[in-house]
Design an enzyme around this catalytic site. Structure first.
Site, PDB file in Angstrom:
ATOM      1  CG  ASP A  54      -0.372  -0.127   2.523  1.00 39.64           C
ATOM      2  OD1 ASP A  54       0.864  -0.208   2.608  1.00 39.64           O
ATOM      3  OD2 ASP A  54      -1.124  -0.130   3.526  1.00 39.64           O
ATOM      4  CB  SER A  55       4.596   1.703  -0.165  1.00 38.35           C
ATOM      5  OG  SER A  55       4.824   0.532  -0.923  1.00 38.35           O
ATOM      6  CG  ASP A  93       0.542  -4.107   2.005  1.00 37.46           C
ATOM      7  OD1 ASP A  93       0.716  -5.024   2.833  1.00 37.46           O
ATOM      8  OD2 ASP A  93       1.349  -3.177   1.832  1.00 37.46           O
ATOM      9  CE  LYS A 123       3.256  -6.106   3.745  1.00 40.38           C
ATOM     10  NZ  LYS A 123       2.804  -4.911   4.492  1.00 40.38           N
ATOM     11  CD  GLU A 125       0.655  -1.714   7.992  1.00 39.36           C
ATOM     12  OE1 GLU A 125       0.320  -0.935   8.907  1.00 39.36           O
ATOM     13  OE2 GLU A 125       1.135  -1.330   6.915  1.00 39.36           O
ATOM     14  CD  GLU A 192       8.103  -0.513   7.451  1.00 34.13           C
ATOM     15  OE1 GLU A 192       7.125  -1.207   7.103  1.00 34.13           O
ATOM     16  OE2 GLU A 192       8.300   0.643   7.013  1.00 34.13           O
TER      17      GLU A 192
HETATM   18  O1  KIV Z   1       3.637  -1.149   1.617  1.00 30.55           O
HETATM   19  C1  KIV Z   1       4.819  -1.520   1.594  1.00 30.55           C
HETATM   20  O2  KIV Z   1       5.604  -1.208   0.683  1.00 30.55           O
HETATM   21  C2  KIV Z   1       5.299  -2.360   2.690  1.00 30.55           C
HETATM   22  C3  KIV Z   1       6.774  -2.659   2.745  1.00 30.55           C
HETATM   23  C4  KIV Z   1       7.528  -1.474   3.173  1.00 30.55           C
HETATM   24  C5  KIV Z   1       7.066  -3.833   3.582  1.00 30.55           C
HETATM   25  O3  KIV Z   1       4.538  -2.772   3.508  1.00 30.55           O
END
Ligand code: KIV
Length: 275
Positions: A54-55, A93, A123, A125, A192
């Protein structure tokens, strides 16, 4: 003679493959990807795992945080990445608020990422607060990766992007969370921005792989945001980041040359048009 990079084989990488890589002591390589073209290059270069992070909210959409990302946007990015990949494991994510409200909603949303976008895993969090949800998603046949330490979706709670779990109490909680995620059925955990020693302890305390970002060499694998490691993003220089290229400079030079060639009537030339 064909070149074979470490960890590269003709067969697809699965969640099982990366658990086996931990057992065999082979490090796992992971990068983010958000689009077809980039995913294809990374896959062909031999990356083991692609994370549709989600980056994307930061590097693709220009937001300050990952909070604004929607499930539909994640589905769009994930489907684009999946179309570019032959070998790598693709993990998507789950965006903020797509899994925190109820387990039922989380399961439906994880299912959309797998069914509509073709993600191989999702994924999430968090630790203890999401273990029941993780269990529910895993029981439905959807592999789950955990994410502990600096979890960017909680940035307004943390108030800072500084290293997490330097205090003993938070370190103890993180180790406990990692064990709970494993018990809930997670197949791997991203760690992280935590102290290297703590990442090492977590890695030796769980049977599933840990993938570090700013968490030192003791993890079972490493992940970076692809825009950062390719040097597309000059504004972000944390200590843990290694830049493998300076694409910002290369692209700027190429575009400047193109602008000059157009203005000087050098482009297109006689070979670059149709009679
Ligand atoms: O969203 C993302 O890019 C991440 C990584 C930094 C692990 O969760």
């Amino acid at each position: 003679m064909s070149t074979r990079f470490p960890g590269q084989s003709a067969s697809k990488v699965t969640t099982r493959t990366i658990v086996e890589m931990k057992q065999a002591g082979e490090k796992i390589s992971m990068l983010t990807a958000y689009d077809f073209t980039m995913a294809k290059i990374l896959d062909q270069a031999g990356i083991d795992v692609l994370l549709v992070g989600d980056s994307a909210s930061n590097v693709m959409a220009g937001h300050d945080t990952t909070i604004p990302m929607t499930l539909d946007q994640m589905i769009y990015h994930t489907a684009s990445v999946v179309r570019g990949v032959n070998r790598a494991l693709v993990i998507a994510d789950m965006p903020f608020m797509s899994y925190q409200v109820t387990g039922r909603e989380a399961l439906r949303n994880a299912g959309r990422l797998m069914k509509e976008a073709g993600a191989h895993a999702v994924k999430l969090e968090g630790g203890q607060s999401i273990t029941e949800t993780v269990k529910r998603i895993v029981e439905a046949g959807i592999p789950v990766m955990g994410h502990l330490g600096l979890t960017p979706q909680s940035i307004y709670q943390f108030g800072t992007y500084k290293v997490r779990a330097k205090e003993q109490a938070e370190a103890d909680r993180l180790l406990d969370d990692a064990k709970r995620l494993e018990q809930a059925g997670a197949f791997a955990i991203v760690l992280e921005k935590i102290p290297a020693k703590l990442a090492e302890t977590v890695t030796s305390s769980v049977g599933i792989p840990t993938i570090g970002i700013g968490a030192g060499t003791g993890c079972d694998g490493q992940v970076l945001v692809v825009h950062d490691m390719l040097g597309l993003n000059h504004g972000f220089s944390p200590r843990f980041l290694r830049r493998y290229a300076d694409l910002h400079e290369i692209m700027t030079g190429a575009v400047k040359q193109y602008v000059a060639d157009v203005k000087n009537l050098d482009f297109p030339n006689d070979q670059e048009h149709y009679e």
